[in-house]
Design an enzyme around this catalytic site. Structure first.
Site, PDB file in Angstrom:
ATOM      1  CB  ALA A  14     -34.756  12.674  11.756  1.00 45.42           C
ATOM      2  NE  ARG A  16     -36.646  22.262  14.439  1.00 45.04           N
ATOM      3  CZ  ARG A  16     -36.336  23.266  15.237  1.00 45.04           C
ATOM      4  NH1 ARG A  16     -36.963  23.396  16.398  1.00 45.04           N
ATOM      5  NH2 ARG A  16     -35.431  24.152  14.897  1.00 45.04           N
ATOM      6  CG  ASN A  91     -31.673  17.089   8.138  1.00 43.78           C
ATOM      7  OD1 ASN A  91     -31.998  17.830   7.215  1.00 43.78           O
ATOM      8  ND2 ASN A  91     -32.229  17.176   9.346  1.00 43.78           N
ATOM      9  CE1 TYR A 156     -27.362  26.783   7.845  1.00 40.65           C
ATOM     10  CE2 TYR A 156     -27.478  27.977   5.765  1.00 40.65           C
ATOM     11  CZ  TYR A 156     -27.918  26.958   6.587  1.00 40.65           C
ATOM     12  OH  TYR A 156     -28.907  26.104   6.153  1.00 40.65           O
ATOM     13  CB  ALA A 158     -17.826  29.059   6.045  1.00 41.17           C
ATOM     14  CE  LYS A 160     -26.212  23.880   6.098  1.00 38.64           C
ATOM     15  NZ  LYS A 160     -26.606  22.529   6.498  1.00 38.64           N
TER      16      LYS A 160
END
Ligand code: NAD
Length: 248
Positions: A14, A16, A91, A156, A158, A160
């Site tokens: 978290a 940035r 995140n 990336y 895969a 997500k």
């Protein structure tokens, strides 16, 4: 009364970009904020001061989200420091792009571990706490490319797409305990992650977006606020795109 008053949110990665915007948005809505970051470089202290100035409790924890044992420890510390966890935002994420024919095993493993395994690590550790509280909201940061794929990003995409399957499964398992699990699928958001692109590439992307602009981190934070609060009380197992229409 503020919409997240009395809630505790844990946001990974978290210091940035989108994670920072979410931490600030949630604090403005009254939530106390625990957040993680990977490397000590002053950004965590800066975020702590920013959140404290908004009148909430907050604390940053240095932790590699891809490490299961470290994650378990961090969640124990957050529970001890804050007494509860109501919202988890997975995140933290990275890219290590390349065409499949040139991608090496390390690029694949790093992206899957940071983007997908991290969500398992945190969710696995947080869910027993939320189950005891009989409620919680988990938000996983997917991507439009997890839905549609993208040349040069098979690792990336895969990771997500994996987050979407993971979220839908946990939503089904944990719904009876009052725990909701949803994904946000951002499109082209202007952060450090996308700053490596040339101006021409950025302009080319923007021309393909119906709303004709890249998103900003606050656009995504607004969707996260909706999913975190009780306004989305009957929403679980969903993927909400935040992409200016890129994926419509
Ligand atoms: P960013 O690179 O600015 O921020 C990512 C954050 O994750 C950084 O603070 C980084 O330190 C942290 N992080 C990375 N690896 C970590 C680890 N192992 N442990 C803990 N923290 C770690 O990127 P962003 O654009 O703010 O992206 C945030 C999330 O949104 C990511 O999951 C990204 O994949 C996703 N996303 C971004 C876009 C975009 O266009 N920017 C689009 C779709 C999805």
């Amino acid at each position: 009364m503020k919409i997240l008053e009395g809630k505790v949110a844990l946001v990974t990665g978290a210091t940035r970009g989108i994670g920072k915007a979410i931490a600030i948005k949630f604090a403005e809505a009254g939530a106390n904020i625990a957040f993680t970051y990977r490397q000590k470089n002053g950004a965590a202290e800066e975020l702590e001061s920013c959140l404290s100035a908004l009148g909430v409790s907050c604390k940053g924890y240095a932790a590699d989200a891809a490490d299961y044992t470290v994650t378990e420890e961090v969640v124990k510390l957050v529970q001890a420091d804050f007494g509860r966890i109501d919202i988890l935002v997975n995140n933290a994420g990275i890219t290590k792009d390349g065409l499949l024919m040139r991608m090496n095993e390390q690029q694949w493993d790093d992206v899957i571990a940071t983007n997908l395994k991290s969500a398992f690590n945190f969710t696995r550790s947080v869910v027993p706490i939320m189950a005891k509280q009989r409620g919680g909201s988990i938000i996983n940061m997917s991507s439009v490319v997890g839905v549609s794929g993208n040349a040069g990003q098979c690792n990336y995409s895969a990771s997500k797409a994996g987050l979407i399957g993971f979220s839908k499964s946990v939503a089904k398992e944990m719904g009876p305990r009052g725990i909701r699990v949803n994904c946000i699928a951002p499109g082209f958001i202007m952060t450090d992650m996308t700053s490596a692109l040339s101006d021409e590439m950025r302009e080319a992307w923007c021309k393909t977006i119906p709303l004709r602009r890249g998103g900003n981190p606050e656009d995504v934070a607004n969707v996260a606020l909706f999913l975190a609060c009780d306004m989305s009380a009957y929403v679980t197992g969903q993927v909400i795109s935040c992409c200016g229409g890129m994926n419509c």
